[in-house]
Design a protein around this motif. Structure first.
Motif, PDB file in Angstrom:
ATOM      1  N   LEU A  27      -6.571   1.630 -58.319  1.00  0.00           N
ATOM      2  CA  LEU A  27      -5.321   0.871 -58.348  1.00  0.00           C
ATOM      3  C   LEU A  27      -4.297   1.442 -57.371  1.00  0.00           C
ATOM      4  O   LEU A  27      -3.494   0.689 -56.801  1.00  0.00           O
ATOM      5  CB  LEU A  27      -4.750   0.858 -59.767  1.00  0.00           C
ATOM      6  CG  LEU A  27      -5.516   0.005 -60.781  1.00  0.00           C
ATOM      7  CD1 LEU A  27      -4.890   0.135 -62.164  1.00  0.00           C
ATOM      8  CD2 LEU A  27      -5.529  -1.465 -60.346  1.00  0.00           C
ATOM      9  N   TYR A  38      -8.510  -3.643 -73.806  1.00  0.00           N
ATOM     10  CA  TYR A  38      -8.985  -2.658 -72.827  1.00  0.00           C
ATOM     11  C   TYR A  38      -9.457  -1.391 -73.537  1.00  0.00           C
ATOM     12  O   TYR A  38     -10.513  -0.834 -73.195  1.00  0.00           O
ATOM     13  CB  TYR A  38      -7.875  -2.319 -71.836  1.00  0.00           C
ATOM     14  CG  TYR A  38      -8.280  -1.278 -70.817  1.00  0.00           C
ATOM     15  CD1 TYR A  38      -8.891  -1.653 -69.630  1.00  0.00           C
ATOM     16  CD2 TYR A  38      -8.062   0.079 -71.050  1.00  0.00           C
ATOM     17  CE1 TYR A  38      -9.284  -0.702 -68.693  1.00  0.00           C
ATOM     18  CE2 TYR A  38      -8.451   1.040 -70.128  1.00  0.00           C
ATOM     19  CZ  TYR A  38      -9.053   0.634 -68.955  1.00  0.00           C
ATOM     20  OH  TYR A  38      -9.452   1.581 -68.035  1.00  0.00           O
ATOM     21  N   THR A  77      -9.950   4.471 -62.471  1.00  0.00           N
ATOM     22  CA  THR A  77      -9.061   3.305 -62.514  1.00  0.00           C
ATOM     23  C   THR A  77      -7.757   3.593 -61.784  1.00  0.00           C
ATOM     24  O   THR A  77      -7.261   2.761 -61.014  1.00  0.00           O
ATOM     25  CB  THR A  77      -8.768   2.920 -63.978  1.00  0.00           C
ATOM     26  OG1 THR A  77      -9.992   2.686 -64.669  1.00  0.00           O
ATOM     27  CG2 THR A  77      -7.919   1.655 -64.027  1.00  0.00           C
ATOM     28  N   THR A 100       0.153   5.490 -60.884  1.00  0.00           N
ATOM     29  CA  THR A 100      -1.245   5.906 -60.809  1.00  0.00           C
ATOM     30  C   THR A 100      -1.413   7.255 -60.117  1.00  0.00           C
ATOM     31  O   THR A 100      -2.339   8.007 -60.438  1.00  0.00           O
ATOM     32  CB  THR A 100      -2.090   4.844 -60.085  1.00  0.00           C
ATOM     33  OG1 THR A 100      -1.499   4.547 -58.809  1.00  0.00           O
ATOM     34  CG2 THR A 100      -2.158   3.562 -60.902  1.00  0.00           C
ATOM     35  N   ASN A 149     -10.591   6.620 -66.665  1.00  0.00           N
ATOM     36  CA  ASN A 149      -9.202   6.315 -66.334  1.00  0.00           C
ATOM     37  C   ASN A 149      -8.766   6.948 -65.014  1.00  0.00           C
ATOM     38  O   ASN A 149      -7.830   6.467 -64.368  1.00  0.00           O
ATOM     39  CB  ASN A 149      -8.277   6.777 -67.463  1.00  0.00           C
ATOM     40  CG  ASN A 149      -8.279   5.808 -68.628  1.00  0.00           C
ATOM     41  OD1 ASN A 149      -8.497   4.618 -68.459  1.00  0.00           O
ATOM     42  ND2 ASN A 149      -8.051   6.327 -69.829  1.00  0.00           N
ATOM     43  N   TRP A 152      -3.569  -0.049 -68.773  1.00  0.00           N
ATOM     44  CA  TRP A 152      -4.137  -0.953 -67.760  1.00  0.00           C
ATOM     45  C   TRP A 152      -4.260  -2.367 -68.316  1.00  0.00           C
ATOM     46  O   TRP A 152      -3.942  -3.348 -67.629  1.00  0.00           O
ATOM     47  CB  TRP A 152      -5.506  -0.438 -67.315  1.00  0.00           C
ATOM     48  CG  TRP A 152      -5.562   1.036 -67.085  1.00  0.00           C
ATOM     49  CD1 TRP A 152      -6.308   1.941 -67.788  1.00  0.00           C
ATOM     50  CD2 TRP A 152      -4.858   1.799 -66.090  1.00  0.00           C
ATOM     51  NE1 TRP A 152      -6.124   3.211 -67.296  1.00  0.00           N
ATOM     52  CE2 TRP A 152      -5.228   3.158 -66.259  1.00  0.00           C
ATOM     53  CE3 TRP A 152      -3.954   1.470 -65.083  1.00  0.00           C
ATOM     54  CZ2 TRP A 152      -4.742   4.172 -65.458  1.00  0.00           C
ATOM     55  CZ3 TRP A 152      -3.448   2.480 -64.278  1.00  0.00           C
ATOM     56  CH2 TRP A 152      -3.832   3.814 -64.476  1.00  0.00           C
TER      57      TRP A 152
END
Length: 332
Positions: free
Chosen positions: A249, A71, A245, A219, A242, A101
């Motif tokens: 999530l 990743y 992301t 998160t 990020n 992640w």
């Protein structure tokens, strides 16, 4: 005299008999150990088998480490590929660069494969390991401290983190202390550990809900902590990759938690079957099957030709005797 900042470590590598011992690697290993320890305690407390969980982690941990590096390399490819770059550096994980992640995603894939092979409910394993994953992240973040990386904007707060000049990014050479985002995230993750354990103890979370709660909790904190960092990363629509992301999530985890609660209330029973190290009720142990094969055959209830003949009537027929007298059938 107490300094008005957090000093950076003087070194992150020690050489013993010529072998480099890196603090970053030690922090990652410590995180794996304590994370597994906590997950094992939770799994056994629910009635699961410790050896079964160890077999599953044998798949999950290597998958997670490889996924974490994949990743990072994919999302920061410009650091390793292109003019003036050295692709071989993508293999040097001791320099830092493990994406959480990828670690969780690939680790979950490895665990899912192992659970399929062992016929163990994957979501039950995920629930047991959820707070352990957050605890592992606490230790892992201290690896960033020793590498003097992933810090935030400059600050003069007493808890500001001292960064050596050679580790300061371009444009920040005149600043000495920065927000210790590694510490912020470590403290936040400790809160996530407590949150998952306490809520699970109160409501007996099952069918993935403890894991979804961990994802949502982590998160939520990562989104705002990520925005404080000043390391060079890719952006999308004005936000760090990020951050996007984390937001996506978070929404998915909350939705999954709600759906799971409606469709599968309660908690799985792992006290029997493969999860507990026992055969499923539908399966018969091999020794039992052998014993059944060797057992002598018993009479069945099927009618034999003799049994199928009509029963004699209660009134016995009269028979003749030599003396010519009649008998009532009582004599032999």
């Amino acid at each position: 005299m107490v300094p008005a900042f957090i000093p950076s470590p003087s070194q992150g590598v020690w050489h013993i008999f010529g072998l480099p011992i890196r603090a970053y690697a030690l922090c990652i290993l410590a995180g794996i150990f304590v994370g597994y320890w906590l997950g094992r305690r939770r799994w056994v407390a629910r009635g699961g088998s410790a050896p079964v969980l160890a077999d599953i982690m044998f798949w999950a941990i290597p998958f997670g480490l490889v996924g974490a590096r994949i990743y990072h390399v994919i999302t920061d490819a410009e650091l390793y590929f292109g003019e003036g770059r050295h692709p071989i550096d993508a293999l040097k994980i001791w320099h830092g660069g493990l994406g959480i992640w990828g670690a969780v995603g690939f680790g979950a894939l490895g665990a899912w494969i192992a659970c399929r092979r062992a016929k163990v409910p994957f979501l039950a394993v995920a629930d047991a390991m959820a707070p352990g994953i957050a605890l592992a992240q606490v230790f892992g973040r201290f690896g960033n401290y020793f590498n003097q990386e992933l810090f935030g904007r400059p600050t003069t707060k007493p808890w500001g983190l001292e960064i050596s000049p050679e580790h300061r990014p371009a444009g920040y050479a005149d600043f000495a202390t920065f927000h210790p985002t590694f510490l912020y995230e470590a403290v936040w993750n400790l809160g996530v550990v407590a949150l998952v354990i306490l809520v699970d103890r109160r409501y007996k979370l099952g069918h993935g809900r403890a894991f979804f709660l961990y994802v949502a909790g982590y998160t939520a904190g990562r989104a705002w902590i990520e925005n404080m960092r000043i390391d060079t990363v890719n952006h999308f629509l004005g936000l760090r990759l990020n951050v996007w992301t984390a937001l996506i999530l978070f929404v998915l985890a909350v939705a999954a938690f709600i759906i799971s609660a409606k469709r599968h209330p309660g908690q799985e029973d792992i006290t029997t079957g493969p999860a507990a190290g026992k055969p499923t009720p539908a399966e018969k142990p091999a020794d039992a099957e052998d014993a059944a094969d060797e057992a002598p055959e018993t009479e069945t209830d099927e009618e034999t030709p003799e049994a199928s003949e009509p029963e004699s009537s209660t009134e016995a027929p009269k028979v003749e005797v030599k003396n010519g007298s009649e008998s009532d059938g009582a004599r032999d």
